[in-house]
Scaffold this motif. Sequence first.
Motif, mmCIF file in Angstrom:
data_model
loop_
_atom_site.group_PDB
_atom_site.id
_atom_site.type_symbol
_atom_site.label_atom_id
_atom_site.label_comp_id
_atom_site.label_asym_id
_atom_site.label_seq_id
_atom_site.Cartn_x
_atom_site.Cartn_y
_atom_site.Cartn_z
ATOM 1 N N ARG A 230 75.524 -8.524 70.121
ATOM 2 C CA ARG A 230 75.755 -9.773 69.400
ATOM 3 C C ARG A 230 75.830 -9.580 67.887
ATOM 4 O O ARG A 230 76.575 -10.265 67.201
ATOM 5 C CB ARG A 230 74.643 -10.768 69.715
ATOM 6 N N PHE A 231 75.027 -8.668 67.346
ATOM 7 C CA PHE A 231 74.938 -8.541 65.898
ATOM 8 C C PHE A 231 75.487 -7.222 65.368
ATOM 9 O O PHE A 231 75.371 -6.942 64.182
ATOM 10 C CB PHE A 231 73.483 -8.690 65.442
ATOM 11 N N ALA A 232 76.070 -6.400 66.197
ATOM 12 C CA ALA A 232 76.564 -5.098 65.760
ATOM 13 C C ALA A 232 77.942 -5.233 65.122
ATOM 14 O O ALA A 232 78.757 -6.060 65.521
ATOM 15 C CB ALA A 232 76.633 -4.128 66.936
ATOM 16 N N VAL A 233 78.188 -4.402 64.126
ATOM 17 C CA VAL A 233 79.499 -4.325 63.489
ATOM 18 C C VAL A 233 80.255 -3.185 64.171
ATOM 19 O O VAL A 233 79.765 -2.054 64.201
ATOM 20 C CB VAL A 233 79.363 -4.053 61.975
ATOM 21 N N PRO A 234 81.424 -3.451 64.735
ATOM 22 C CA PRO A 234 82.137 -2.373 65.439
ATOM 23 C C PRO A 234 82.571 -1.272 64.467
ATOM 24 O O PRO A 234 83.012 -1.526 63.357
ATOM 25 C CB PRO A 234 83.346 -3.079 66.066
ATOM 26 N N ASP A 235 82.434 -0.043 64.921
ATOM 27 C CA ASP A 235 82.817 1.169 64.166
ATOM 28 C C ASP A 235 82.131 1.239 62.808
ATOM 29 O O ASP A 235 82.717 1.677 61.818
ATOM 30 C CB ASP A 235 84.338 1.237 63.983
ATOM 31 N N PHE A 236 80.867 0.814 62.739
ATOM 32 C CA PHE A 236 80.130 0.879 61.475
ATOM 33 C C PHE A 236 79.668 2.299 61.191
ATOM 34 O O PHE A 236 79.822 2.794 60.086
ATOM 35 C CB PHE A 236 78.923 -0.068 61.522
ATOM 36 N N TRP A 237 79.109 2.985 62.185
ATOM 37 C CA TRP A 237 78.614 4.343 61.996
ATOM 38 C C TRP A 237 79.733 5.336 62.260
ATOM 39 O O TRP A 237 80.553 5.131 63.147
ATOM 40 C CB TRP A 237 77.445 4.615 62.943
ATOM 41 N N PRO A 238 79.783 6.430 61.514
ATOM 42 C CA PRO A 238 80.834 7.422 61.759
ATOM 43 C C PRO A 238 80.607 8.145 63.086
ATOM 44 O O PRO A 238 79.482 8.250 63.578
ATOM 45 C CB PRO A 238 80.690 8.389 60.575
ATOM 46 N N LYS A 239 81.685 8.633 63.640
ATOM 47 C CA LYS A 239 81.600 9.401 64.877
ATOM 48 C C LYS A 239 80.943 10.747 64.581
ATOM 49 O O LYS A 239 80.909 11.221 63.448
ATOM 50 C CB LYS A 239 83.001 9.621 65.454
ATOM 51 N N ALA A 240 80.445 11.385 65.608
ATOM 52 C CA ALA A 240 79.740 12.656 65.431
ATOM 53 C C ALA A 240 80.653 13.732 64.859
ATOM 54 O O ALA A 240 80.224 14.565 64.058
ATOM 55 C CB ALA A 240 79.149 13.113 66.764
ATOM 56 N N GLU A 241 81.926 13.731 65.246
ATOM 57 C CA GLU A 241 82.844 14.768 64.742
ATOM 58 C C GLU A 241 83.230 14.531 63.284
ATOM 59 O O GLU A 241 83.669 15.455 62.605
ATOM 60 C CB GLU A 241 84.094 14.857 65.602
ATOM 61 N N ASN A 242 83.055 13.300 62.775
ATOM 62 C CA ASN A 242 83.379 13.010 61.378
ATOM 63 C C ASN A 242 82.163 13.086 60.464
ATOM 64 O O ASN A 242 82.314 13.047 59.251
ATOM 65 C CB ASN A 242 83.990 11.613 61.255
ATOM 66 N N ALA A 243 80.989 13.168 61.024
ATOM 67 C CA ALA A 243 79.770 13.164 60.223
ATOM 68 C C ALA A 243 79.456 14.582 59.727
ATOM 69 O O ALA A 243 79.889 15.585 60.313
ATOM 70 C CB ALA A 243 78.594 12.636 61.043
ATOM 71 N N ASN A 244 78.695 14.649 58.661
ATOM 72 C CA ASN A 244 78.266 15.931 58.125
ATOM 73 C C ASN A 244 77.202 16.514 59.041
ATOM 74 O O ASN A 244 76.243 15.847 59.398
ATOM 75 C CB ASN A 244 77.712 15.740 56.712
ATOM 76 N N ARG A 245 77.387 17.770 59.418
ATOM 77 C CA ARG A 245 76.422 18.437 60.279
ATOM 78 C C ARG A 245 75.859 19.625 59.531
ATOM 79 O O ARG A 245 76.604 20.479 59.041
ATOM 80 C CB ARG A 245 77.094 18.904 61.568
ATOM 81 N N ILE A 246 74.567 19.695 59.430
ATOM 82 C CA ILE A 246 73.914 20.774 58.700
ATOM 83 C C ILE A 246 73.961 22.029 59.565
ATOM 84 O O ILE A 246 73.558 22.002 60.726
ATOM 85 C CB ILE A 246 72.466 20.403 58.367
ATOM 86 N N PRO A 247 74.459 23.143 59.013
ATOM 87 C CA PRO A 247 74.517 24.368 59.818
ATOM 88 C C PRO A 247 73.113 24.912 60.072
ATOM 89 O O PRO A 247 72.252 24.905 59.187
ATOM 90 C CB PRO A 247 75.343 25.325 58.956
ATOM 91 N N THR A 248 72.882 25.376 61.284
ATOM 92 C CA THR A 248 71.561 25.900 61.639
ATOM 93 C C THR A 248 71.610 27.370 62.019
ATOM 94 O O THR A 248 70.621 28.074 61.831
ATOM 95 C CB THR A 248 70.975 25.106 62.818
ATOM 96 N N GLU A 249 72.722 27.836 62.534
ATOM 97 C CA GLU A 249 72.840 29.237 62.934
ATOM 98 C C GLU A 249 73.188 30.098 61.719
ATOM 99 O O GLU A 249 73.797 29.635 60.760
ATOM 100 C CB GLU A 249 73.918 29.395 64.008
#
Length: 90
Positions: free
Chosen positions: A32-51
């Motif tokens: 009811r209160f969510a904004v569609p496509d508000f959060w970026p998708k996982a493939e578009n988000a910054n991912r901190i390298p760990t390996e």
Amino acid sequence: MAGLNLEVFKFGMYVLFPIGIMYYFGTNLDDRFAVPDFWPKAENANRIPTEREEIKAELERLRARRLYFRDRRLAEEAARPQPPPTDETK
């Protein structure tokens, strides 16, 4: 006796007010209160390298980017005409 009635009223309000809010709005608050496509998708988000290899690759990418911008800045400075020297000793 008035004090006891007040306490019962306050307790009823503390318990029934949140229940009434939940009943009024329902359980699907995300829909009811969510904004569609508000959060970026996982493939578009910054991912901190760990390996270790990912960290090295990221450092190489950042180094190449820094050197590219430095070379571009130096080329622009070399292409810019230099002002004539002024004699300030007079």
